[in-house]
Scaffold this motif. Structure first.
Motif, mmCIF file in Angstrom:
data_model
loop_
_atom_site.group_PDB
_atom_site.id
_atom_site.type_symbol
_atom_site.label_atom_id
_atom_site.label_comp_id
_atom_site.label_asym_id
_atom_site.label_seq_id
_atom_site.Cartn_x
_atom_site.Cartn_y
_atom_site.Cartn_z
ATOM 1 N N TYR A 1 -21.691 19.758 80.145
ATOM 2 C CA TYR A 1 -21.101 20.435 81.306
ATOM 3 C C TYR A 1 -20.050 21.481 80.940
ATOM 4 C CZ TYR A 1 -23.408 16.626 83.691
ATOM 5 O OH TYR A 1 -24.351 15.748 84.137
ATOM 6 N N VAL A 2 -19.497 21.410 79.712
ATOM 7 C CA VAL A 2 -18.428 22.349 79.376
ATOM 8 C C VAL A 2 -18.919 23.392 78.384
ATOM 9 C CG1 VAL A 2 -16.057 22.573 78.598
ATOM 10 C CG2 VAL A 2 -16.798 20.478 79.759
ATOM 11 N N PHE A 3 -19.172 22.972 77.160
ATOM 12 C CA PHE A 3 -19.626 23.934 76.143
ATOM 13 C C PHE A 3 -21.141 23.917 76.074
ATOM 14 C CE2 PHE A 3 -15.347 22.654 74.900
ATOM 15 C CZ PHE A 3 -14.738 23.899 74.953
ATOM 16 N N SER A 4 -21.764 24.101 77.233
ATOM 17 C CA SER A 4 -23.207 24.024 77.301
ATOM 18 C C SER A 4 -23.824 25.363 76.907
ATOM 19 C CB SER A 4 -23.648 23.663 78.722
ATOM 20 O OG SER A 4 -25.052 23.859 78.822
ATOM 21 N N THR A 5 -25.023 25.304 76.315
ATOM 22 C CA THR A 5 -25.744 26.550 76.040
ATOM 23 C C THR A 5 -26.925 26.682 76.996
ATOM 24 O OG1 THR A 5 -27.146 25.407 74.451
ATOM 25 C CG2 THR A 5 -25.164 26.456 73.588
ATOM 26 N N ASP A 6 -26.990 25.792 77.993
ATOM 27 C CA ASP A 6 -28.068 25.840 78.973
ATOM 28 C C ASP A 6 -27.779 26.947 79.979
ATOM 29 O OD1 ASP A 6 -29.789 25.576 81.012
ATOM 30 O OD2 ASP A 6 -29.385 23.461 81.443
ATOM 31 N N HIS A 7 -28.689 27.903 80.078
ATOM 32 C CA HIS A 7 -28.415 29.067 80.929
ATOM 33 C C HIS A 7 -28.130 28.660 82.372
ATOM 34 C CE1 HIS A 7 -32.303 29.409 83.210
ATOM 35 N NE2 HIS A 7 -32.670 28.563 82.264
ATOM 36 N N LYS A 8 -28.702 27.528 82.806
ATOM 37 C CA LYS A 8 -28.483 27.118 84.199
ATOM 38 C C LYS A 8 -27.060 26.614 84.393
ATOM 39 C CE LYS A 8 -32.027 24.314 83.851
ATOM 40 N NZ LYS A 8 -32.368 24.759 82.492
ATOM 41 N N VAL A 9 -26.548 25.882 83.409
ATOM 42 C CA VAL A 9 -25.161 25.400 83.499
ATOM 43 C C VAL A 9 -24.207 26.587 83.436
ATOM 44 C CG1 VAL A 9 -23.406 23.985 82.397
ATOM 45 C CG2 VAL A 9 -25.781 23.201 82.482
ATOM 46 N N ILE A 10 -24.474 27.497 82.476
ATOM 47 C CA ILE A 10 -23.603 28.670 82.329
ATOM 48 C C ILE A 10 -23.600 29.477 83.619
ATOM 49 C CG2 ILE A 10 -23.327 30.839 81.087
ATOM 50 C CD1 ILE A 10 -24.418 29.425 78.607
ATOM 51 N N ALA A 11 -24.774 29.579 84.261
ATOM 52 C CA ALA A 11 -24.845 30.320 85.519
ATOM 53 C C ALA A 11 -23.915 29.692 86.549
ATOM 54 C CB ALA A 11 -26.278 30.314 86.038
ATOM 55 N N ARG A 12 -23.946 28.348 86.653
ATOM 56 C CA ARG A 12 -23.079 27.686 87.646
ATOM 57 C C ARG A 12 -21.625 27.908 87.290
ATOM 58 N NH1 ARG A 12 -26.711 23.352 86.510
ATOM 59 N NH2 ARG A 12 -28.541 23.536 87.878
ATOM 60 N N GLN A 13 -21.313 27.874 85.979
ATOM 61 C CA GLN A 13 -19.911 28.108 85.579
ATOM 62 C C GLN A 13 -19.474 29.503 85.994
ATOM 63 O OE1 GLN A 13 -20.786 27.065 81.476
ATOM 64 N NE2 GLN A 13 -19.396 25.316 81.594
ATOM 65 N N PHE A 14 -20.341 30.506 85.784
ATOM 66 C CA PHE A 14 -20.012 31.876 86.203
ATOM 67 C C PHE A 14 -19.814 31.926 87.718
ATOM 68 C CE2 PHE A 14 -21.522 33.993 82.202
ATOM 69 C CZ PHE A 14 -20.452 34.855 82.071
ATOM 70 N N LEU A 15 -20.659 31.186 88.453
ATOM 71 C CA LEU A 15 -20.551 31.200 89.914
ATOM 72 C C LEU A 15 -19.177 30.690 90.347
ATOM 73 C CD1 LEU A 15 -22.012 31.678 92.617
ATOM 74 C CD2 LEU A 15 -22.704 29.282 92.566
ATOM 75 N N TRP A 16 -18.758 29.569 89.775
ATOM 76 C CA TRP A 16 -17.443 29.027 90.125
ATOM 77 C C TRP A 16 -16.347 30.026 89.790
ATOM 78 C CZ3 TRP A 16 -16.463 25.290 93.269
ATOM 79 C CH2 TRP A 16 -17.398 24.258 93.442
ATOM 80 N N ALA A 17 -16.375 30.522 88.561
ATOM 81 C CA ALA A 17 -15.326 31.464 88.139
ATOM 82 C C ALA A 17 -15.286 32.654 89.085
ATOM 83 C CB ALA A 17 -15.595 31.917 86.706
ATOM 84 N N GLY A 18 -16.463 33.146 89.456
ATOM 85 C CA GLY A 18 -16.515 34.325 90.313
ATOM 86 C C GLY A 18 -16.000 34.036 91.715
ATOM 87 N N LEU A 19 -16.449 32.923 92.303
ATOM 88 C CA LEU A 19 -16.061 32.633 93.683
ATOM 89 C C LEU A 19 -14.554 32.423 93.783
ATOM 90 C CD1 LEU A 19 -18.958 30.347 94.940
ATOM 91 C CD2 LEU A 19 -18.459 32.716 95.544
ATOM 92 N N LEU A 20 -13.986 31.750 92.797
ATOM 93 C CA LEU A 20 -12.531 31.531 92.850
ATOM 94 C C LEU A 20 -11.800 32.866 92.831
ATOM 95 C CD1 LEU A 20 -12.146 28.382 90.591
ATOM 96 C CD2 LEU A 20 -11.794 28.581 93.066
ATOM 97 N N PHE A 21 -12.262 33.781 91.981
ATOM 98 C CA PHE A 21 -11.581 35.079 91.935
ATOM 99 C C PHE A 21 -11.912 35.916 93.160
ATOM 100 C CE2 PHE A 21 -9.182 36.302 88.059
ATOM 101 C CZ PHE A 21 -8.997 35.014 87.602
#
Ligand code: HEA
Ligand code: HEA
Ligand code: CUA
Ligand SMILES: [Cu+2]
Lengths: 211, 286, 597
Positions: C26-46
């Motif tokens: 969930y944190v240092f994942s190389t799975d593109h789907k997990v990374i996508a969700r991480q980007f989504l969170w980072a983006g929505l918060l900003f």
């Protein structure tokens, strides 16, 4: 880090057809190797844009300046940097040799060549440092206007890239001797990076020192 | 029998009082327009320049054109939203020659009819007027002004009687530019700190003032009065305060003001005061 | 039964076992789907941060010199909750930067790019999963730098999002804040470049067998072209930021000139060239993914193949090619040579043609379709409208003569909010509503979605129309107190009403926040593999959410992305759609019965 990332060159797992020309067969890239190669080409193209922009900036400030070099400032040395050009060219050649050797499974030879490349790279930085020190002593400081600004910015930014390549070559040289030490594309891709850095220096030398 | 005399003097007094009051009122009235007026309504600011109408014409043309385009396309959209809903069976088509021709045709029409019209007219206007500095300077009685923009005000410099910049009789003003009606005004702009932008809403023109270079701006005033000089480029915390006043005077009034101010300038001239000598040789080719 | 091509694909992309440790998962994942969700969170918060900053801007214009309710004491305690001129410049600067680089980019490109490219082209992951992870973490670092800049004593960056020197050098903006933000721009640029290399390579190398370029979903086309633009032009921004940092911290003189230069002097305009060579492609970087998403969503909800798919593709390619040749239209009044200006004007007018093709193709796609008005479709339709307004207002600015008047007025601000803050933003929202089931396995609530839609559509139109009108009346941008000017005083009321609309718009966004969390952590029913009856691989060939390896078997693509309402397909399957890799009963590929329009 990039090479390490891109270079996951596991063999494609395809059954090996029995080909007459063994060398050609050994050099045949796997699917993943081609992919990482494409990635590296795109990366270098992209990074070239960055240097292109820096050269553009250099050209603009130079065209705007009344004289170049400005009358009150020392002309840049030509000889030492010229020598440096030869050094980095030689280093590139060594690395090119290493890449091929490693691809053909001659690991010790590859290691030695990589070591040589790295050594020459270090020498390049050393000479560059000498050039900087000399100019600095003559009071040629970045704050002295666009002329020194451009000189220091471009050379320093390039030197950073040399440093990165140097570190990589060092690691490769240490890992190379053991047969399973390195993937083919790790060596190949870092080789490409190194040639790129060398090419940029060539352009720098012509633009900054000669013209 | 003294009463009538008293009456007469009273009347005379009253008359004179009223008269002077009237003249005062008249003056006051005259003074009344002597301050930038707020703009009525939401439209473009009043155009008080000779050439501004060229820009307004394009603005209204474009507004009309895109309104039509938007209305037509929006109508099509609304129609299909209303009619082509779940109940409507979808047509199976990736687009055919005719439908593609319609799209391409519409785009071509817009490109030629709207974009083409704009391109041609803008080219003409820029070359004939807004960026035609040689012509403006050559014009009879053209006024040349050097403006030095800095945080957060506009210094203006007139060549004075000798017609040269950087001489003792230069007229220098602060946030107060005066120009005559009718003749081309050519401004050469410079900045000593950051980028500013000289913006004359009522004249439809704007030009950045860039440190290290001299830029140029030209316009012709039509209606006497006071208008605002705005700074359009963010130039720091007080960007919003970088406001000057542009006064358009009748030619005669302008000449008088300039001569008078030139006299004062010569008297007040102080060679020691480096601050005051920011002027430069007028650039024929910047 | 799988074809040779599929065997080869499987061989070069073997299934790896999913990581087991929490960190790798969930944190240092190389799975593109997990990374996508991480980007989504980072983006929505900003996005929330950027939106809040926008509200402060609007407050200042509605009630200048009045303390900001609630937030005021917290943020500007020293001034009793009142926004000061210095603070104001930090507000609009960081609002612009946060929204563009740290909110919309991560959602539109970071999230959807990562999530969709492999799934839509039928790949097991990105070409370089680890590079992908590095891209995410460098991005998070850049966001941290931005946050840190708010804590510096002279405040964050204040030179405008365009960061023009000399104002952005120590001459105009001393203090650590500006430096940190410029550094953040550089770092986020590195992140974007890494991502771009990955996206471009993935599309070139990892397409499933049969997935030719002209069978790619338009979303992938949009993301791919965006990635190409990123790879080419973000480095230019990088070097601009680098030189600016040198000017700020090492006394070099690239951009400092005139009296502010010690001697000789550099060229402030040089920075503007570098910035806009990147800056104009950037605006297409932000719209191309939205265009792509619309291309697919409109077709799927109109149950009709996208009209003239090839035309749209080539139009998008043309925009990409031209994008770098128009950048000068941002510099018409800097005193550029007339000839150059005229050239830029010409190209700018030309580039509007392909954009029109794209829009008209959308309209033709809807025409005589069988429209379904689910929330994603509502947002898609709204995007068409607002992009129309934004694009058409671009025509005013494209002309030098009109730009003499409009440049740096609120009209420009209105233009780019309609294109970017409206079209790109709700284009992204379209994507969020559409792919939410695939991202998280559950569908967002439709009723809340509708409410959110109306608030957003009406709100955005009102706010940005307000900007256009005051701009038309001449109000400049970036004014702490516009009403210093008498010619603007008549616009007081309009500015205030625009602010009220903005507050409503912002409030409406919390319907989305609520919907988002309710669906995520509430007990919504699983969405199922293909709730929208879509045709592309991520819907038809795998579950929601997809397994770690995306596809049990790498699909072989047999048709284009929008095979909808084909009578032949309905006859064979009873459905009105056929998946891109679906083999129809009898294996017969229905001929594209090009029934007349
Ligand atoms: C996503 C972002 C985006 C997009 C897509 C565009 C698209 C365009 N932009 Fe915009 N622009 C920006 C973002 C964008 N812009 C930003 C951020 C700035 C300001 C930066 C700053 O200064 O801070 C800016 C500034 C800007 C300027 C500089 C203004 C100035 O500073 O003085 C100019 C000038 O030419 C311009 C022109 C155009 C043109 C011609 C298009 C064309 O591509 C538009 C083509 C589209 C059409 C022509 C529409 C077609 C539609 C129809 C025909 C039908 C419509 C009807 C319905 C849908 C019902 N833009
Ligand atoms: C994509 C970019 C983007 C977006 C989305 C916006 C959104 C908005 N902008 Fe912004 N704006 C810019 C880019 C953007 N802006 C830029 C580049 C500038 C120029 C800066 C400069 O001059 O340097 C600018 C400047 C600018 C100005 C001019 C300031 C000035 O010139 O002085 C104004 C004034 O009205 C304004 C208002 C708004 C408003 C009301 C919104 C509203 O749309 C905001 C609505 C609220 C939201 C969109 C947030 C909603 C939150 C969520 C949905 C998150 C949900 C969270 C979870 C689920 C966890 N903006
Ligand atoms: Cu000067 Cu803004
Ligand atoms: Cu642009």
């Amino acid at each position: 880090m990039l090479g390490a990332t891109l270079g996951r060159g596991a063999a494609s797992g395809l059954p090996a057809p029995d080909v007459p020309d063994l060398k050609a067969y050994r050099l045949r890239p796997s699917e993943e190797e081609v992919t990482s190669y494409v990635g590296m080409v795109i990366f270098l193209g992209s990074w070239a844009m960055m240097f292109a922009a820096l050269f553009f900036a250099y050209a603009v400030v130079r065209v705007r300046a009344p004289g170049w070099p400005p009358p009150d400032q020392p002309p840049l040395p030509i000889l030492l940097p010229g020598l440096n050009t030869a050094v980095i060219a030689a280093s590139s050649a060594a690395v090119a040799f290493a890449v091929r050797a490693h691809a053909l499974g001659r690991h010790r030879r590859a290691a030695r060549a990589l070591g040589l490349g790295a050594g020459l790279g270090a020498l390049f930085l050393a000479l560059q440092a000498v050039v900087w020190a000399g100019l600095w002593r003559d009071g040629f400081l970045p704050s002295g206007g666009p002329y020194p600004s451009a000189f220091y910015a471009l050379t320093a930014f390039h030197a950073l890239h040399v440093l990165v390549g140097l570190a990589a070559l060092g690691v490769l040289a240490i890992r190379a001797p053991s047969p399973r030490g390195l993937s083919r594309s790790a060596v190949r891709l870092w080789g490409m990076f190194w040639h790129f850095v060398g090419a940029v220096w060539g352009a720098l030398y012509v633009a900054l020192y000669l013209l | 029998m003294t009463a009538p005399r008293v009456g007469r003097t009273a009347i005379a007094l009253a008359v004179s009082l009223v008269g002077s009051a009237a003249t005062l009122a008249a003056l006051a009235g005259g003074a009344a327009w002597a301050a930038p007026l707020p703009e009525p309504g939401y439209g473009l600011p009043r155009d008080v320049s000779v050439d501004g109408h060229r820009i307004d014409h394009l603005l209204y043309f474009t507004l009309g054109a895109i309104t039509v385009v938007f209305a037509v396309v929006a109508a099509l959209l609304v129609w299909s939203l209303a009619r082509h809903n779940r109940e409507h069976p979808a047509l199976y088509s990736h687009g055919n020659g005719r439908s593609i021709a319609v799209v391409v045709g519409a785009v071509a029409a817009l490109l030629v009819g709207v974009d083409g019209y704009l391109f041609v007219h803008t080219l003409g206007d820029m070359r004939s007027t807004f960026w035609n500095f040689p012509r403006a300077e050559a014009a009879e009685g053209a006024v040349r002004i050097e403006v030095n923009a800095h945080q957060w005000s506009w210094d203006a410099r007139y060549p004075g009687a000798d017609g040269k910049f950087g001489t003792p009789d230069d007229v220098v003003t602060l946030d107060d530019v005066r120009v005559p009606v009718g003749v081309p005004v050519v401004v050469q702009l410079a900045s000593t700190d950051v980028i500013h932008s000289m913006y004359l809403p009522n004249f439809r023109v704007k030009q950045d003032a860039v440190p290290g270079t001299v830029t140029r701006l030209t316009f012709r005033a039509k209606v006497p009065g006071e208008y605002e000089i705005a700074c359009a480029q963010h130039c720091g915390a007080n960007h919003y305060k970088m406001r000057g006043v542009l006064t358009v005077l009748a030619p005669q009034a302008f000449r008088e003001w300039l001569a008078e101010a030139g006299e004062d300038a010569r008297r007040a001239y102080d060679p020691e005061d480096a601050e005051a000598h920011w002027g430069w040789e007028w650039r024929t080719e910047p | 039964m799988s074809t040779i091509a599929q065997v080869l694909a499987e061989a070069s992309q073997p299934i790896h076992p999913p990581p087991t440790s929490f960190w790798r998962r969930y944190v240092f994942s190389t799975d593109h789907k997990v990374i996508a969700r991480q980007f989504l969170w980072a983006g929505l918060l900003f996005l929330l941060l950027g939106g809040t900053l926008a509200m402060l801007i609007r407050w200042q214009w509605a009630f200048p010199y009045r303390p900001v309710p609630a937030l005021g004491r917290l943020l500007f305690g020293s001034s009793g909750g009142v926004i000061g001129p210095a603070t104001y410049q930090h507000l609009f600067t960081t609002h612009g930067l946060v929204m563009i680089f740290f909110a919309v980019t991560p959602v539109l490109i970071g999230c959807f790019g990562n999530f969709l490219i492999p799934l839509m082209i039928g790949a097991r992951d990105m070409a370089f999963p680890r590079l992908n992870m590095y891209s995410l973490w460098t991005f998070l670092l850049s966001q941290l730098l931005v946050l840190a800049s708010f804590l510096t004593d002279l405040g964050s960056a204040g030179a405008g999002w365009t960061t023009f020197p000399p104002l952005s050098t120590n001459v105009g903006m001393p203090g650590l804040g500006q430096t940190l933000v410029v550094a953040a721009i550089f770092v986020t640029g590195v992140s974007s470049t890494m991502g771009a290399i990955n996206y471009v390579t993935t599309v070139i190398r990892m397409r499933a067998p049969g997935m030719g370029y002209l069978r790619l979903p338009l979303t992938v086309w949009g993301l791919w072209l965006t990635a190409i633009l990123n790879a080419l032009f973000v480095p230019v921004l990088g070097s601009a930021a680098l030189l600016l940092l040198l000017d700020r911290n090492f006394g070099t003189q690239f951009f400092i000139a005139g009296a502010s230069a010690v001697r000789g002097g550099g060229d402030p305009i040089l920075f503007q060239h570098l910035f806009w060579i990147f800056g104009h492609p950037e605006v297409y970087i932000l719209i191309l993914p939205a265009w792509g998403i619309l291309g697919d969503v409109l077709a799927i909800f109109a149950r009709k193949p996208h009209h003239w798919y090839k035309g749209t593709v080539w139009a998008m390619v043309l925009v990409t090619v031209l994008s770098a040749m128009v950048y000068g239209h941002h510099m018409f009044v800097t005193g550029m040579s007339p000839l150059l200006g005229e050239g830029f004007m010409l190209f700018t007018l030309l580039i509007s043609a392909p954009s029109m093709v794209v829009v008209l193709n959308w309209v033709a796609t809807l025409w005589r379709g069988s429209l379904r008005f689910d929330t994603p479709m509502l947002f898609a339709l709204a995007t068409v409208f607002v992009f129309g307004v934004g694009g058409l207002t671009g025509l005013f600015l494209a002309d030098i003569s009109m730009d003499l008047y409009l440049h740096d007025t609120m009209f420009v601000v209105g233009h780019f909010h309609f294109t970017m803050a409206a079209a790109s933003f709700i284009g992204a929202m379209t994507g969020v509503y559409f792919w939410f089931p695939k991202l998280f396995g559950r569908s967002l609530d439709e009723r809340l979605g509708r409410a959110h839609f109306w608030f957003t559509f009406v709100g955005i139109t009102a706010v940005f129309a307000g900007q256009l009108v005051v701009g038309w009346a001449g109000q400049q941008r970036r004014l702490f107190d516009p009403f210093q000017y008498t010619f603007i005083q008549g616009l007081r009321g309009l500015n205030q009403w625009t602010s009220y609309a903005a507050f409503a718009l912002f409030a409406g966004q919390f319907l989305f926040v609520w919907n988002f969390f309710k669906t995520l952590f509430g007990k919504a029913a699983p969405a199922g593999a293909n709730p929208w009856e879509a045709t592309t691989l991520e819907w038809t060939e795998t579950s929601s959410p997809p397994p770690f390896h995306n596809f049990d078997r790498i699909p072989e693509v047999v048709r284009g992305p929008h095979e909808l309402s084909n009578p032949e397909v309905r006859r064979l399957t009873g459905r009105d759609y056929a998946g891109q890799a679906e083999v129809l009963p009898g294996g017969g590929e229905p001929g594209r019965a090009a029934a007349g329009v």
